[in-house]
Every structure is written in C-alpha cells, then in structure tokens.
Design a protein around this motif. Structure first.
Motif, PDB file in Angstrom:
ATOM      1  N   ILE A 104     -47.670  57.905 -14.947  1.00 54.06           N
ATOM      2  CA  ILE A 104     -48.366  59.146 -14.601  1.00 54.06           C
ATOM      3  C   ILE A 104     -47.398  60.292 -14.871  1.00 54.06           C
ATOM      4  CG2 ILE A 104     -49.493  60.507 -12.800  1.00 54.06           C
ATOM      5  CD1 ILE A 104     -50.043  57.950 -11.254  1.00 54.06           C
ATOM      6  N   TYR A 141     -45.256  55.267 -11.496  1.00 51.04           N
ATOM      7  CA  TYR A 141     -45.683  55.238 -10.096  1.00 51.04           C
ATOM      8  C   TYR A 141     -45.864  53.784  -9.673  1.00 51.04           C
ATOM      9  CZ  TYR A 141     -48.447  55.485  -5.895  1.00 51.04           C
ATOM     10  OH  TYR A 141     -48.895  55.301  -4.620  1.00 51.04           O
ATOM     11  N   TYR A 166     -48.567  64.946  -8.628  1.00 53.36           N
ATOM     12  CA  TYR A 166     -49.368  63.724  -8.536  1.00 53.36           C
ATOM     13  C   TYR A 166     -49.006  62.915  -7.301  1.00 53.36           C
ATOM     14  CZ  TYR A 166     -45.803  60.422 -10.231  1.00 53.36           C
ATOM     15  OH  TYR A 166     -44.686  59.639 -10.370  1.00 53.36           O
TER      16      TYR A 166
END
Length: 174
Positions: free
Chosen positions: A75, A80, A146
């Motif tokens: 990401i 992640y 994010y």
C-alpha cells in the motif's frame, strides 16, 4: 525454531491458515483483548489475494504443515502486515520473529520504503515484540494516511481506540 521452515504459502493451505488465526486469537482473549463481537479469521478470498501477490508466507513444521503465517499487502509504496499468527503451542519460540523477518525481507526485495502494521498496545507479546524488531509508533501528525485509515476502520468496527496502535519500520537505504 527447530524443524520449522519459512516458505511461501500454497493455495491448498488457506483453510489451515484460517484455523491457525482462530487458534492464535485465543491467546489474545486470554491476554484480555476485548472483542466487540465474535472474532473471525481473514476470509479465504483475502488470503487468496495475499497469496496471488506473493505476500502470504508460512512457517511449516512437521510434515511441512503450516504452524504460523504472515499476510501482507503493498500500500502506498510500503508493506502493510495484515495478519501474523502462530499456533498457541508454538508461540514464544521465534516463529513469529522469523515470519516478520521474512515479510521485512520481502519489503526490501520489492524496494518498499517501510513496513507498517496495527496492533494492541497493551498486550505484552504484541507491542513490545514489534518494538524489538525496530517498529515505532509515529506521532499522530506523522501517521501514514493509510495507516490512520486502517486504525479508524478498526475503531469503527468496535476496537478500543486507546488500545490500538499503528507502528512503522522504516527501511534504510530505500
């Protein structure tokens, strides 16, 4: 980690990985992590997506049977960690550390700048474990967008905002 090897997952192992996740959840429950509803594992579809991206890594024990896994996704130029689990009877033996190292190595080999995750800040075998690997909890103003969105979604799904922490390991030289 005697007799345990780290390797890429196989398509036929997804249900076994879901069972490992549910076994590991019991350790969180025993540690006092409150769940807003009935805990459930990642879906087979989610695991298949991590597998297709080459970011579903298992620790295999006797007879090449999975005993732990890490699932991750790229990401925003970073990796992640969506999930890392080891069956309870083998926790504390370095398997989780080896899985995390494999994920960190995957991020480096892909030229990613960092590895990020969310965790429970009060469980003694979570937050301190990630700190020992070099992960830090950024200040709110420095939180990756994010990662903030993932934390917000966790809270919206009933997780305690005081317990949740976003952590990042910056990869030098990238």
């Amino acid at each position: 980690m005697n007799g345990v090897t780290i390797r890429n997952a196989r398509a036929g192992e997804l249900e076994a990985l879901r069972a490992i996740e549910m076994d590991a959840v019991a350790a969180l429950i025993d540690a006092g992590v409150p769940f807003s509803g009935e805990p459930h594992p990642l879906s087979s579809e989610q695991l298949a997506a991590y597998l297709a991206d080459g970011l579903l890594i298992v620790a295999a024990g006797a007879e090449d049977t999975p005993v732990g896994f890490v699932a991750a996704e790229e990401i925003g130029g970073m990796l992640y960690i969506a999930e890392v689990d080891v069956i309870r009877r083998l926790q504390g033996k370095g398997i989780g550390r080896s899985l995390m190292q494999a994920a960190i190595d995957a991020a480096r080999s892909r030229g990613l700048s960092a590895v990020a995750l969310t965790t429970d800040r009060f469980v003694v075998f979570n937050y301190p474990f990630y700190r020992s690997l070099g992960f830090v909890e950024p200040e709110t103003k420095d939180m990756l967008a994010y990662l903030r969105a993932i934390l917000d979604a966790e809270v919206a799904n009933g997780m305690d905002p005081e317990r949740r922490a976003g952590m990042v390991l910056r990869l030098p030289g990238i």
